[in-house]
Design a protein around this motif. Structure first.
Motif, PDB file in Angstrom:
ATOM      1  N   VAL A 102       3.393  41.100   6.183  1.00 37.84           N
ATOM      2  CA  VAL A 102       2.197  40.659   5.828  1.00 37.84           C
ATOM      3  C   VAL A 102       1.280  40.656   7.073  1.00 37.84           C
ATOM      4  O   VAL A 102       1.414  39.849   8.093  1.00 37.84           O
ATOM      5  CB  VAL A 102       2.002  39.499   4.989  1.00 37.84           C
ATOM      6  N   ILE A 103       0.102  41.592   7.252  1.00 39.33           N
ATOM      7  CA  ILE A 103      -0.635  41.344   8.613  1.00 39.33           C
ATOM      8  C   ILE A 103      -1.686  40.375   8.277  1.00 39.33           C
ATOM      9  O   ILE A 103      -1.852  39.609   9.196  1.00 39.33           O
ATOM     10  CB  ILE A 103      -1.038  42.810   8.793  1.00 39.33           C
ATOM     11  N   TYR A 104      -2.247  40.332   7.302  1.00 40.94           N
ATOM     12  CA  TYR A 104      -3.200  39.323   7.085  1.00 40.94           C
ATOM     13  C   TYR A 104      -3.554  39.183   5.628  1.00 40.94           C
ATOM     14  O   TYR A 104      -3.710  40.227   4.897  1.00 40.94           O
ATOM     15  CB  TYR A 104      -4.613  39.663   7.774  1.00 40.94           C
ATOM     16  N   ALA A 105      -3.781  38.124   5.070  1.00 40.14           N
ATOM     17  CA  ALA A 105      -4.192  37.816   3.633  1.00 40.14           C
ATOM     18  C   ALA A 105      -5.408  36.682   3.661  1.00 40.14           C
ATOM     19  O   ALA A 105      -5.358  35.837   4.305  1.00 40.14           O
ATOM     20  CB  ALA A 105      -3.034  37.531   2.804  1.00 40.14           C
ATOM     21  N   SER A 106      -6.399  37.022   2.704  1.00 38.06           N
ATOM     22  CA  SER A 106      -7.356  35.983   2.668  1.00 38.06           C
ATOM     23  C   SER A 106      -8.380  36.209   1.541  1.00 38.06           C
ATOM     24  O   SER A 106      -8.262  37.352   0.778  1.00 38.06           O
ATOM     25  CB  SER A 106      -8.286  36.120   3.965  1.00 38.06           C
ATOM     26  N   TYR A 107      -9.375  35.318   1.158  1.00 36.54           N
ATOM     27  CA  TYR A 107     -10.413  35.535   0.452  1.00 36.54           C
ATOM     28  C   TYR A 107     -11.798  35.757   1.021  1.00 36.54           C
ATOM     29  O   TYR A 107     -12.093  35.112   2.089  1.00 36.54           O
ATOM     30  CB  TYR A 107     -10.498  34.686  -0.911  1.00 36.54           C
ATOM     31  N   THR A 108     -12.459  36.842   0.924  1.00 35.99           N
ATOM     32  CA  THR A 108     -13.732  37.048   1.680  1.00 35.99           C
ATOM     33  C   THR A 108     -14.891  37.407   0.705  1.00 35.99           C
ATOM     34  O   THR A 108     -14.603  38.250  -0.180  1.00 35.99           O
ATOM     35  CB  THR A 108     -13.604  38.061   2.577  1.00 35.99           C
ATOM     36  N   TRP A 115      -7.966  39.854  -0.564  1.00 36.25           N
ATOM     37  CA  TRP A 115      -7.345  41.134   0.095  1.00 36.25           C
ATOM     38  C   TRP A 115      -6.183  40.847   0.908  1.00 36.25           C
ATOM     39  O   TRP A 115      -5.808  39.559   1.469  1.00 36.25           O
ATOM     40  CB  TRP A 115      -8.341  41.654   0.900  1.00 36.25           C
ATOM     41  N   CYS A 116      -5.276  41.739   1.200  1.00 42.80           N
ATOM     42  CA  CYS A 116      -4.047  41.705   1.809  1.00 42.80           C
ATOM     43  C   CYS A 116      -3.736  42.988   2.669  1.00 42.80           C
ATOM     44  O   CYS A 116      -3.829  44.127   2.007  1.00 42.80           O
ATOM     45  CB  CYS A 116      -2.885  41.310   1.103  1.00 42.80           C
ATOM     46  N   HIS A 117      -3.511  43.042   3.833  1.00 41.08           N
ATOM     47  CA  HIS A 117      -3.271  44.141   4.744  1.00 41.08           C
ATOM     48  C   HIS A 117      -1.639  44.016   4.871  1.00 41.08           C
ATOM     49  O   HIS A 117      -1.180  42.905   5.252  1.00 41.08           O
ATOM     50  CB  HIS A 117      -3.682  44.319   6.050  1.00 41.08           C
ATOM     51  N   PHE A 118      -1.008  45.065   4.534  1.00 39.54           N
ATOM     52  CA  PHE A 118       0.605  44.813   4.834  1.00 39.54           C
ATOM     53  C   PHE A 118       1.224  46.206   4.919  1.00 39.54           C
ATOM     54  O   PHE A 118       0.670  47.260   4.667  1.00 39.54           O
ATOM     55  CB  PHE A 118       1.173  44.120   3.489  1.00 39.54           C
ATOM     56  N   SER A 119       2.461  46.020   5.549  1.00 40.49           N
ATOM     57  CA  SER A 119       3.420  47.280   5.870  1.00 40.49           C
ATOM     58  C   SER A 119       4.337  47.037   4.670  1.00 40.49           C
ATOM     59  O   SER A 119       4.827  45.982   4.470  1.00 40.49           O
ATOM     60  CB  SER A 119       3.670  47.477   7.052  1.00 40.49           C
ATOM     61  N   ALA A 120       4.916  48.223   4.215  1.00 39.46           N
ATOM     62  CA  ALA A 120       6.195  48.248   3.331  1.00 39.46           C
ATOM     63  C   ALA A 120       6.925  49.464   3.520  1.00 39.46           C
ATOM     64  O   ALA A 120       6.729  50.681   3.401  1.00 39.46           O
ATOM     65  CB  ALA A 120       5.701  47.993   1.792  1.00 39.46           C
ATOM     66  N   ILE A 122      -1.801  33.845   0.347  1.00 41.38           N
ATOM     67  CA  ILE A 122      -2.644  33.443   1.442  1.00 41.38           C
ATOM     68  C   ILE A 122      -2.212  32.201   1.857  1.00 41.38           C
ATOM     69  O   ILE A 122      -2.006  31.712   3.223  1.00 41.38           O
ATOM     70  CB  ILE A 122      -4.103  33.178   1.332  1.00 41.38           C
ATOM     71  N   SER A 123      -1.724  31.120   0.948  1.00 40.17           N
ATOM     72  CA  SER A 123      -1.321  29.897   1.519  1.00 40.17           C
ATOM     73  C   SER A 123      -0.043  29.965   2.506  1.00 40.17           C
ATOM     74  O   SER A 123       0.089  29.556   3.419  1.00 40.17           O
ATOM     75  CB  SER A 123      -0.949  28.968   0.376  1.00 40.17           C
ATOM     76  N   TRP A 124       1.035  30.656   1.842  1.00 39.95           N
ATOM     77  CA  TRP A 124       2.156  30.887   2.599  1.00 39.95           C
ATOM     78  C   TRP A 124       2.070  31.464   4.042  1.00 39.95           C
ATOM     79  O   TRP A 124       2.955  31.377   4.882  1.00 39.95           O
ATOM     80  CB  TRP A 124       3.377  31.658   1.834  1.00 39.95           C
ATOM     81  N   SER A 125       1.157  32.566   3.956  1.00 39.02           N
ATOM     82  CA  SER A 125       0.647  33.399   5.160  1.00 39.02           C
ATOM     83  C   SER A 125       0.225  32.383   6.268  1.00 39.02           C
ATOM     84  O   SER A 125       0.353  32.769   7.496  1.00 39.02           O
ATOM     85  CB  SER A 125      -0.387  34.391   5.050  1.00 39.02           C
ATOM     86  N   ARG A 171       9.066  32.891   1.570  1.00 37.87           N
ATOM     87  CA  ARG A 171       8.175  32.550   0.447  1.00 37.87           C
ATOM     88  C   ARG A 171       6.851  33.456   0.405  1.00 37.87           C
ATOM     89  O   ARG A 171       6.393  34.039  -0.574  1.00 37.87           O
ATOM     90  CB  ARG A 171       7.558  31.210   0.481  1.00 37.87           C
ATOM     91  N   LEU A 172       6.532  34.073   1.561  1.00 37.00           N
ATOM     92  CA  LEU A 172       5.366  35.098   1.960  1.00 37.00           C
ATOM     93  C   LEU A 172       6.117  36.465   1.201  1.00 37.00           C
ATOM     94  O   LEU A 172       5.222  37.065   0.691  1.00 37.00           O
ATOM     95  CB  LEU A 172       5.076  35.090   3.266  1.00 37.00           C
ATOM     96  N   HIS A 173       7.140  36.697   1.518  1.00 34.21           N
ATOM     97  CA  HIS A 173       7.709  38.028   1.173  1.00 34.21           C
ATOM     98  C   HIS A 173       7.798  38.068  -0.301  1.00 34.21           C
ATOM     99  O   HIS A 173       7.601  38.980  -0.902  1.00 34.21           O
ATOM    100  CB  HIS A 173       8.821  38.428   2.003  1.00 34.21           C
ATOM    101  N   ALA A 174       8.260  36.889  -0.991  1.00 27.52           N
ATOM    102  CA  ALA A 174       8.533  36.840  -2.311  1.00 27.52           C
ATOM    103  C   ALA A 174       7.109  36.840  -3.209  1.00 27.52           C
ATOM    104  O   ALA A 174       7.108  37.602  -4.072  1.00 27.52           O
ATOM    105  CB  ALA A 174       9.172  35.497  -2.654  1.00 27.52           C
ATOM    106  N   ALA A 175       6.225  36.355  -2.487  1.00 26.29           N
ATOM    107  CA  ALA A 175       4.713  36.291  -3.213  1.00 26.29           C
ATOM    108  C   ALA A 175       4.237  37.796  -3.073  1.00 26.29           C
ATOM    109  O   ALA A 175       3.639  38.362  -4.044  1.00 26.29           O
ATOM    110  CB  ALA A 175       3.877  35.394  -2.373  1.00 26.29           C
ATOM    111  N   LEU A 176       4.434  38.450  -2.022  1.00 23.31           N
ATOM    112  CA  LEU A 176       3.903  39.886  -1.846  1.00 23.31           C
ATOM    113  C   LEU A 176       4.821  40.770  -2.913  1.00 23.31           C
ATOM    114  O   LEU A 176       4.322  41.758  -3.473  1.00 23.31           O
ATOM    115  CB  LEU A 176       4.130  40.369  -0.459  1.00 23.31           C
ATOM    116  N   LEU A 177       6.187  40.765  -2.889  1.00 27.09           N
ATOM    117  CA  LEU A 177       6.971  41.430  -3.622  1.00 27.09           C
ATOM    118  C   LEU A 177       6.494  41.336  -5.098  1.00 27.09           C
ATOM    119  O   LEU A 177       6.512  42.190  -5.973  1.00 27.09           O
ATOM    120  CB  LEU A 177       8.375  41.106  -3.694  1.00 27.09           C
ATOM    121  N   ASP A 178       6.216  40.042  -5.214  1.00 25.52           N
ATOM    122  CA  ASP A 178       5.569  39.924  -6.863  1.00 25.52           C
ATOM    123  C   ASP A 178       4.227  40.623  -7.207  1.00 25.52           C
ATOM    124  O   ASP A 178       4.131  41.023  -8.331  1.00 25.52           O
ATOM    125  CB  ASP A 178       5.552  38.244  -7.005  1.00 25.52           C
TER     126      ASP A 178
END
Length: 275
Positions: free
Chosen positions: A20-26, A91-96, A129-132, A142-149
């Motif tokens: 996870v590179i970054y996650a937020s609300y904007t 939004w979330c920027h991520f690599s997989a 966002i919170s786990w990031s 927790r962050l990876h689990a949230a993104l996988l979900d």
């Protein structure tokens, strides 16, 4: 796709290494606008309000509130505003990555989904966002689990999904090997035999196969046999000896192999069958 391929591919895509590179609300500004040729990471945008556009390759979209967009890594990406009523978005920027490939080079899904349970998805993004931002030792888990979900939800709700198993020569060759292995479970298939299918030297083939599947050829062949044996134990009255014979194995070797792959002796596994 046969049952053995399905077993392999669902485990294969689960190997994706996430970052996870970054996650937020904007609530974006009127100047929000950019172009990213062959963007090296994925973007998830869940629109909550406002208007604007996103471009994926040659396709231009005008997202609406309640839609979740995936801009896949490797695509030409662009976005911008079209009025003063700008996007408010999670939004979330991520690599997989799976090896050198991006997950969504292998698994092609729709560019967006219409989110029915918006409040549930909002809570999922808020957890992400919170786990990031959390510093706990377990926060990355927790962050990876949230993104996988979120990724699993997106894939499941995507109107279209296609597994690209012929994108590279290696994929095509290894897929042929998987087909061959599934069709010859009862035989003692040699490394040389499998290597011939790919036209690789046996030593190179072993390394390529392990990099591709995460298993050695022998371990993967036995994995297929264990999966088939589980099915036979639960759905037929064949004895354990008969099942072992169907794979051309001695009973003692079959029992050890089965326990190694499942954690159960064959007779113990059969007792799990609903009565």
């Amino acid at each position: 796709m046969n049952a053995y391929q399905q077993i392999f591919w669902k485990k294969y895509i689960a190997q994706a290494k996430l970052d996870v590179i970054y996650a937020s609300y904007t609530k974006v500004s009127r100047s929000w606008n950019d172009e990213n040729p062959a963007c090296p990471f994925n973007r998830l945008y869940m629109i909550m309000e406002g208007e604007g556009f996103v471009r994926i390759g040659e396709q231009v979209f005008y997202p609406k509130p309640g839609e979740l967009y995936l801009l896949p890594a490797g695509s030409d990406q662009a976005y911008g505003t079209i009025s003063d009523d700008t996007f408010g978005k999670f939004w979330c920027h991520f690599s997989a990555k799976i090896g050198d490939l991006d997950l969504f080079q292998i698994l092609h899904v729709s560019p967006f989904i219409k989110v029915n349970a918006l409040e549930m998805f909002k809570e999922k993004f808020e957890r992400l966002i919170s786990w990031s931002k959390d510093s706990a030792m377990t926060s990355e888990l927790r962050l990876h689990a949230a993104l996988l979900d979120l990724i699993a939800d997106y894939i499941e709700q995507s109107p279209s999904m296609k597994l690209s198993i012929g994108g590279t020569p290696t994929f095509e060759k290894m897929n042929n090997v998987l087909d061959y292995m599934a069709a010859h479970l009862s035989e003692q298939v040699s490394i040389e035999e499998l290597a011939q299918i790919t036209h690789y030297h046996p030593n190179y083939f072993i390394n390529a196969f392990k990099q591709f599947t995460g298993y050695s050829p022998i371990h993967y062949m036995n994995h297929l046999r264990a999966e088939k044996a589980k099915e036979l134990l639960l759905t037929t009255e064949l004895s354990v000896s008969q099942i072992a014979e169907s794979f051309g194995m001695e009973l003692s070797y079959f029992s050890r192999m089965f326990k190694e792959h499942t954690g159960f002796k064959p007779t113990g596994f059969r007792e799990l069958r609903p009565r």
